[in-house]
Write a protein that holds these residues in place. Structure first.
Motif, PDB file in Angstrom:
ATOM      1  N   LEU A 206       0.850  -1.329   0.000  1.00 35.62           N
ATOM      2  CA  LEU A 206       0.127   0.102  -0.062  1.00 35.62           C
ATOM      3  C   LEU A 206       0.796   1.268   0.036  1.00 35.62           C
ATOM      4  O   LEU A 206       0.767   2.094  -0.739  1.00 35.62           O
ATOM      5  N   ALA A 207       1.824   1.435   0.696  1.00 35.38           N
ATOM      6  CA  ALA A 207       2.718   2.648   1.211  1.00 35.38           C
ATOM      7  C   ALA A 207       3.547   2.747  -0.241  1.00 35.38           C
ATOM      8  O   ALA A 207       3.788   3.824  -0.638  1.00 35.38           O
ATOM      9  N   GLU A 208       3.978   1.672  -0.997  1.00 32.97           N
ATOM     10  CA  GLU A 208       4.746   2.020  -2.277  1.00 32.97           C
ATOM     11  C   GLU A 208       3.933   1.819  -3.482  1.00 32.97           C
ATOM     12  O   GLU A 208       4.560   1.720  -4.534  1.00 32.97           O
ATOM     13  N   SER A 209       2.689   1.857  -3.322  1.00 35.26           N
ATOM     14  CA  SER A 209       1.767   2.071  -4.407  1.00 35.26           C
ATOM     15  C   SER A 209       1.823   2.993  -5.191  1.00 35.26           C
ATOM     16  O   SER A 209       2.597   4.311  -4.686  1.00 35.26           O
ATOM     17  N   ASP A 210       1.239   3.261  -6.690  1.00 39.87           N
ATOM     18  CA  ASP A 210       1.187   4.620  -7.182  1.00 39.87           C
ATOM     19  C   ASP A 210       0.229   5.546  -6.524  1.00 39.87           C
ATOM     20  O   ASP A 210      -0.042   6.678  -7.258  1.00 39.87           O
ATOM     21  N   HIS A 211      -0.728   5.277  -5.650  1.00 42.19           N
ATOM     22  CA  HIS A 211      -1.639   6.068  -5.001  1.00 42.19           C
ATOM     23  C   HIS A 211      -0.927   7.324  -4.271  1.00 42.19           C
ATOM     24  O   HIS A 211      -0.161   7.041  -3.525  1.00 42.19           O
ATOM     25  N   ASP A 212      -1.911   8.472  -4.609  1.00 49.30           N
ATOM     26  CA  ASP A 212      -1.208   9.632  -3.816  1.00 49.30           C
ATOM     27  C   ASP A 212      -1.925   9.343  -2.268  1.00 49.30           C
ATOM     28  O   ASP A 212      -3.242   9.551  -2.225  1.00 49.30           O
ATOM     29  N   LEU A 213      -0.973   9.219  -1.351  1.00 47.18           N
ATOM     30  CA  LEU A 213      -1.797   9.018  -0.011  1.00 47.18           C
ATOM     31  C   LEU A 213      -1.478  10.221   0.936  1.00 47.18           C
ATOM     32  O   LEU A 213      -1.708  10.035   2.030  1.00 47.18           O
ATOM     33  N   SER A 214      -1.382  11.384   0.286  1.00 47.14           N
ATOM     34  CA  SER A 214      -0.935  12.476   1.090  1.00 47.14           C
ATOM     35  C   SER A 214      -2.319  13.053   1.932  1.00 47.14           C
ATOM     36  O   SER A 214      -2.339  13.546   2.828  1.00 47.14           O
ATOM     37  N   PHE A 215      -3.431  12.433   1.529  1.00 44.77           N
ATOM     38  CA  PHE A 215      -4.626  12.723   2.185  1.00 44.77           C
ATOM     39  C   PHE A 215      -4.725  12.430   3.642  1.00 44.77           C
ATOM     40  O   PHE A 215      -5.425  12.602   4.427  1.00 44.77           O
ATOM     41  N   LEU A 216      -3.732  11.105   3.889  1.00 40.94           N
ATOM     42  CA  LEU A 216      -3.754  10.542   5.301  1.00 40.94           C
ATOM     43  C   LEU A 216      -3.425  11.445   6.268  1.00 40.94           C
ATOM     44  O   LEU A 216      -3.646  11.445   7.545  1.00 40.94           O
ATOM     45  N   ARG A 217      -2.749  12.630   5.913  1.00 42.07           N
ATOM     46  CA  ARG A 217      -2.278  13.732   6.850  1.00 42.07           C
ATOM     47  C   ARG A 217      -3.723  14.292   7.496  1.00 42.07           C
ATOM     48  O   ARG A 217      -3.357  14.682   8.555  1.00 42.07           O
ATOM     49  N   LYS A 218      -4.578  14.276   6.759  1.00 41.58           N
ATOM     50  CA  LYS A 218      -6.029  14.709   7.346  1.00 41.58           C
ATOM     51  C   LYS A 218      -6.551  14.121   8.285  1.00 41.58           C
ATOM     52  O   LYS A 218      -7.476  14.421   9.253  1.00 41.58           O
ATOM     53  N   ILE A 219      -6.324  12.763   8.624  1.00 42.40           N
ATOM     54  CA  ILE A 219      -6.676  11.855   9.706  1.00 42.40           C
ATOM     55  C   ILE A 219      -5.825  11.970  10.782  1.00 42.40           C
ATOM     56  O   ILE A 219      -4.939  11.330  11.148  1.00 42.40           O
ATOM     57  N   LYS A 220      -6.200  12.868  11.915  1.00 43.43           N
ATOM     58  CA  LYS A 220      -5.104  13.428  12.810  1.00 43.43           C
ATOM     59  C   LYS A 220      -5.024  12.124  13.914  1.00 43.43           C
ATOM     60  O   LYS A 220      -4.001  12.162  14.453  1.00 43.43           O
ATOM     61  N   ASN A 221      -6.297  11.165  13.850  1.00 49.67           N
ATOM     62  CA  ASN A 221      -5.914  10.160  14.915  1.00 49.67           C
ATOM     63  C   ASN A 221      -5.935   8.802  14.135  1.00 49.67           C
ATOM     64  O   ASN A 221      -6.429   7.699  14.486  1.00 49.67           O
ATOM     65  N   LEU A 222      -4.987   8.635  13.349  1.00 46.37           N
ATOM     66  CA  LEU A 222      -4.722   7.492  12.746  1.00 46.37           C
ATOM     67  C   LEU A 222      -3.556   6.754  13.374  1.00 46.37           C
ATOM     68  O   LEU A 222      -2.744   7.154  13.492  1.00 46.37           O
ATOM     69  N   THR A 223      -3.997   5.447  13.690  1.00 47.95           N
ATOM     70  CA  THR A 223      -2.953   4.608  14.190  1.00 47.95           C
ATOM     71  C   THR A 223      -2.746   3.479  13.216  1.00 47.95           C
ATOM     72  O   THR A 223      -3.684   3.040  12.819  1.00 47.95           O
ATOM     73  N   VAL A 224      -1.314   3.240  12.703  1.00 50.76           N
ATOM     74  CA  VAL A 224      -0.993   2.069  11.739  1.00 50.76           C
ATOM     75  C   VAL A 224      -0.402   1.215  12.771  1.00 50.76           C
ATOM     76  O   VAL A 224       0.764   1.372  13.360  1.00 50.76           O
ATOM     77  N   MET A 225      -0.707  -0.061  12.482  1.00 50.35           N
ATOM     78  CA  MET A 225      -0.261  -0.982  13.442  1.00 50.35           C
ATOM     79  C   MET A 225       0.075  -2.172  12.416  1.00 50.35           C
ATOM     80  O   MET A 225      -0.763  -2.905  11.775  1.00 50.35           O
ATOM     81  N   ASP A 226       1.358  -2.640  12.685  1.00 51.59           N
ATOM     82  CA  ASP A 226       2.147  -3.707  11.618  1.00 51.59           C
ATOM     83  C   ASP A 226       2.068  -5.101  12.534  1.00 51.59           C
ATOM     84  O   ASP A 226       2.533  -5.004  13.726  1.00 51.59           O
TER      85      ASP A 226
END
Length: 356
Positions: A206-226
């Motif tokens: 997902l991170a290395e895809s061609d999609h523009d993911l800059s919109f994720l900055r707007k999710i102030k309470n985002l938790t990414v768990m590996d």
């Protein structure tokens, strides 16, 4: 007499179960020793293992004296501490199976008490991150969803149900739908936190895809768990390399991690930098790399690496004392630990496969 013994066994189990659910940190060692004696008597495989070591359970008075069952036993035996000794176990509510490459013999963990598992796992998560009903939970677990016997999927389904969010759910290969959900959440904040949990290779894809993911900055309470694991899909990387990629491409300050495995019903969580904190029903001990019976606790230096032994009290109906194939060291805070990798020649599997 047999009926009376079975009744006493049932009453003993119920008393131990109640103590697990009301456990305080100061009571951990006492309860662990009581569960050890219960399982030494009622778990046929563990009972024979202890006998072969010539250990008298009544003489075990410290956690470091408890014999830990090698995790490989889950591959060849039903590890259970329920049912009449020597008789057939009751039907399991679920049978979890570990992941593995083609041709590998995988572990099985029989679950006899769904409520205990769900209660313990939810309590551990909520003690670390807050109430489940304050989350939208997006689970990116393609390799786990492709099979129907994953303990991680089982746990996440419970979390998704408890979140009571119409946006919570699993994502197999439908990344476009995942992005649509994330985009909607970025533009329509409702005060809930957003948990994006995924297996390592899927998060990297997902991170290395061609999609523009800059919109994720707007999710102030985002938790990414590996949850760890390349599953043979990508080249193994150091944890630091993985988390550097994910933080920069997913626009978060840190990556959280989960430590668990098929043979465990409790979990540990990291809030960044790979430092894991075990759940309330779990404790980590280390064993000498060259002597599996030399076990030490958190009092040793944090720079010393050893094999990870897990005490998991939620494994009341299987075995609470597991000798894993993971290598680790203690963190500076009491109870915390790092996973450093795996022993040579151990199976490549599980959601704890992270090279540090």
């Amino acid at each position: 007499m047999e009926l009376q013994n079975n009744k006493l066994q049932t009453e003993k189990r119920q008393a131990l179960r109640k103590r697990i659910l009301s456990l305080k940190p100061s009571d951990f060692e006492h309860l662990a020793l009581d569960i050890f004696r219960y399982q030494a008597l009622n778990n046929p495989v563990y009972h024979h293992y202890i006998n072969n070591l010539n250990i008298n359970p009544d003489q075990v008075t410290r956690l470091t004296d408890i014999p830990f069952l090698p995790v490989q036993f889950f591959k060849n035996h039903i590890i259970k501490s329920v049912g009449p000794p020597g008789g057939e176990p009751p039907a399991a509510s679920a049978i979890f199976q570990s992941s593995g490459t083609t041709g590998q013999q995988t572990s099985q963990h029989h679950l006899f008490d769904e409520t205990l598992y769900k209660t313990v796992s939810a309590r551990i998560f909520q003690q670390n991150f807050g109430d489940l009903n304050q989350f939208h939970i997006l689970a990116l677990l393609p390799s786990y969803l492709e099979r129907n016997n994953s303990s991680l999927v089982y746990m996440m389904q419970h979390f998704i149900d408890e979140s009571q969010s119409e946006l919570s759910g699993f994502y197999l290969k439908n990344v476009e739908e995942l992005l649509q959900t994330l985009t909607f959440l970025a533009g329509n904040p409702d005060g809930r936190k957003v948990l994006l949990l995924g297996v390592t290779f899927a998060l990297l894809d997902l991170a290395e895809s061609d999609h523009d993911l800059s919109f994720l900055r707007k999710i102030k309470n985002l938790t990414v768990m590996d949850t760890g694991g390349m599953k043979g899909r990508r080249q193994e990387l150091l944890r630091e390399e993985v988390h550097d990629i994910l933080t920069s491409r997913l626009y978060v300050d840190k990556i959280h991690s989960e430590y668990g495995m098929t043979e465990m019903l409790s979990q540990g969580y990291s809030h960044g930098s790979g430092l894991l904190v075990p759940g309330f029903s779990m404790r980590i001990l280390l064993r000498d790399i060259n002597d599996p019976f030399a076990i030490y606790d958190h009092n040793i230096t944090s720079s010393k690496t050893g094999g990870i032994n897990v005490i998991d009290l939620a494994n009341l109906d299987s075995c609470s004392f597991i000798e894993t194939q993971d290598l680790g060291r203690f963190g500076e805070n009491e109870g915390s630990f790092y996973v450093m990798g795996r022993f040579d020649n151990s199976d490549i599997r599980g959601c704890n496969l992270m090279v540090i």
